[in-house]
Design a protein around this motif. Structure first.
Motif, mmCIF file in Angstrom:
data_model
loop_
_atom_site.group_PDB
_atom_site.id
_atom_site.type_symbol
_atom_site.label_atom_id
_atom_site.label_comp_id
_atom_site.label_asym_id
_atom_site.label_seq_id
_atom_site.Cartn_x
_atom_site.Cartn_y
_atom_site.Cartn_z
ATOM 1 N N ALA A 96 -54.063 -33.378 44.844
ATOM 2 C CA ALA A 96 -54.156 -34.305 45.976
ATOM 3 C C ALA A 96 -53.414 -33.749 47.194
ATOM 4 O O ALA A 96 -52.265 -33.318 47.102
ATOM 5 N N GLY A 97 -54.097 -33.750 48.332
ATOM 6 C CA GLY A 97 -53.476 -33.323 49.574
ATOM 7 C C GLY A 97 -53.397 -31.829 49.776
ATOM 8 O O GLY A 97 -52.826 -31.373 50.778
ATOM 9 N N LEU A 98 -53.961 -31.036 48.875
ATOM 10 C CA LEU A 98 -53.901 -29.585 48.993
ATOM 11 C C LEU A 98 -55.195 -29.038 49.575
ATOM 12 O O LEU A 98 -56.274 -29.576 49.330
ATOM 13 N N ASP A 99 -55.093 -27.938 50.300
ATOM 14 C CA ASP A 99 -56.289 -27.288 50.808
ATOM 15 C C ASP A 99 -57.016 -26.594 49.645
ATOM 16 O O ASP A 99 -56.431 -26.398 48.567
ATOM 17 N N PRO A 100 -58.277 -26.233 49.816
ATOM 18 C CA PRO A 100 -59.059 -25.676 48.700
ATOM 19 C C PRO A 100 -58.449 -24.430 48.062
ATOM 20 O O PRO A 100 -58.500 -24.277 46.830
ATOM 21 N N ILE A 101 -57.868 -23.539 48.871
ATOM 22 C CA ILE A 101 -57.295 -22.315 48.309
ATOM 23 C C ILE A 101 -56.065 -22.634 47.467
ATOM 24 O O ILE A 101 -55.908 -22.155 46.342
ATOM 25 N N THR A 102 -55.174 -23.478 48.012
ATOM 26 C CA THR A 102 -53.967 -23.854 47.265
ATOM 27 C C THR A 102 -54.328 -24.616 46.002
ATOM 28 O O THR A 102 -53.712 -24.429 44.946
ATOM 29 N N SER A 103 -55.351 -25.473 46.087
ATOM 30 C CA SER A 103 -55.809 -26.208 44.916
ATOM 31 C C SER A 103 -56.328 -25.256 43.848
ATOM 32 O O SER A 103 -56.033 -25.421 42.655
ATOM 33 N N ALA A 104 -57.092 -24.250 44.249
ATOM 34 C CA ALA A 104 -57.610 -23.271 43.292
ATOM 35 C C ALA A 104 -56.477 -22.478 42.653
ATOM 36 O O ALA A 104 -56.526 -22.152 41.459
ATOM 37 N N GLU A 105 -55.442 -22.169 43.436
ATOM 38 C CA GLU A 105 -54.282 -21.461 42.881
ATOM 39 C C GLU A 105 -53.558 -22.317 41.854
ATOM 40 O O GLU A 105 -53.084 -21.800 40.826
ATOM 41 N N LEU A 106 -53.487 -23.618 42.093
ATOM 42 C CA LEU A 106 -52.860 -24.524 41.137
ATOM 43 C C LEU A 106 -53.692 -24.620 39.859
ATOM 44 O O LEU A 106 -53.140 -24.653 38.751
ATOM 45 N N ASP A 107 -55.012 -24.652 40.005
ATOM 46 C CA ASP A 107 -55.894 -24.636 38.835
ATOM 47 C C ASP A 107 -55.632 -23.386 37.992
ATOM 48 O O ASP A 107 -55.549 -23.461 36.758
ATOM 49 N N ALA A 108 -55.518 -22.239 38.665
ATOM 50 C CA ALA A 108 -55.268 -20.988 37.951
ATOM 51 C C ALA A 108 -53.927 -21.023 37.232
ATOM 52 O O ALA A 108 -53.787 -20.498 36.112
#
Length: 250
Positions: free
Chosen positions: A171-183
């Motif tokens: 929540a509240g993260l940009d797509p790149i940061t969100s993808a990094e969190l997924d990884a």
């Protein structure tokens, strides 16, 4: 409880006062999987999470963590069960006046008898696991939102839990940061064998990390679909479920 289940929920009914939010909900979370709880607004996602981690008592049913019923235990035994899992909240919930390392150290200081030196090493190791080993001396306000989420995960791992509960981690993260969190989530699962229970409605993250999902429905007050997200998107017999996973309007 299934042989490979780390969490077993049976007949869970949850209410706030006289308002029943969830009724007779049952499911299992397998050891080592990334399990996602999703649903529309008001479907009971946050309510389910709060009851799974023992913040609110159940009206009826049971929540078993590695076989022990959290709903019926108290005192020292309950504390033992609670320490088997960690929680990272949507906002991160970091203490703003403490550095990232001090935040991670807090559970170790509160719940262990380790020396200062040992706690220092463990805190640094947890920050390293989430890629923040060079930011331990920073305050939460001095780092990005994504880094705050990572620090919250590091703190949730401080006591080496078997399960991590994550509330809306993207929540509240940009797509790149969100993808990094997924990884990061996938790397922690692969590297440490950790089990994740995640509340989210972010479809890209769900497709990226989820082994299995349950979808809650406000009208049914329970589970309306369960399975792999790709299977629910492509094969569900419920039109609403297919629309949800395909992000289609009615």
């Amino acid at each position: 409880m299934g042989q490979d289940a780390i969490i077993s929920v049976q007949g869970l009914t949850a209410a706030y006062g006289d308002e029943v939010i969830l009724k007779d909900v049952s499911f299992e979370v397998k050891r080592g999987e990334v399990f996602v709880i999703l649903g529309g607004s008001g479907s009971g996602k946050s309510t389910l999470l709060k009851h799974l981690i023992g913040l609110f008592p159940l009206v009826s049913g049971e929540v078993r963590i590695e076989g022990d019923n959290l709903a019926t235990t108290a005192g020292a035994q309950r504390q033992k069960i609670l320490r088997r899992f960690g929680v990272a909240y949507q906002s991160g919930a970091l203490f703003g006046s403490m550095t990232l390392k001090e935040n991670v150290n807090l559970p170790l200081e509160e719940f262990t008898h380790l020396s200062v030196e040992a706690r220092d090493v463990i805190s640094w190791m947890k920050l390293k696991l989430v890629g923040l080993e060079n930011f331990g001396s920073h305050l939460p306000a001095e780092v990005s939102g994504g880094m705050q989420k990572r620090a919250a995960i590091a703190r949730a791992m401080a006591l080496d839990p078997a399960v991590l509960f994550l509330d809306e981690p993207s929540a509240g993260l940009d797509p790149i940061t969100s993808a990094e969190l997924d990884a990061l989530i996938l790397s922690l699962r692969e590297g440490l064998g950790m089990t994740f229970v995640i509340v989210t409605h972010e479809l890209p993250s769900i497709y990226a990390v989820a082994d299995r999902v349950i979808m809650l429905d406000k009208e049914k007050k329970g589970i309306t679909a369960e399975g792999r997200p790709q299977d629910l998107r492509d094969r569900s017999q419920d039109p609403y479920v297919r629309r949800f996973f395909r992000r289609e309007a009615e």
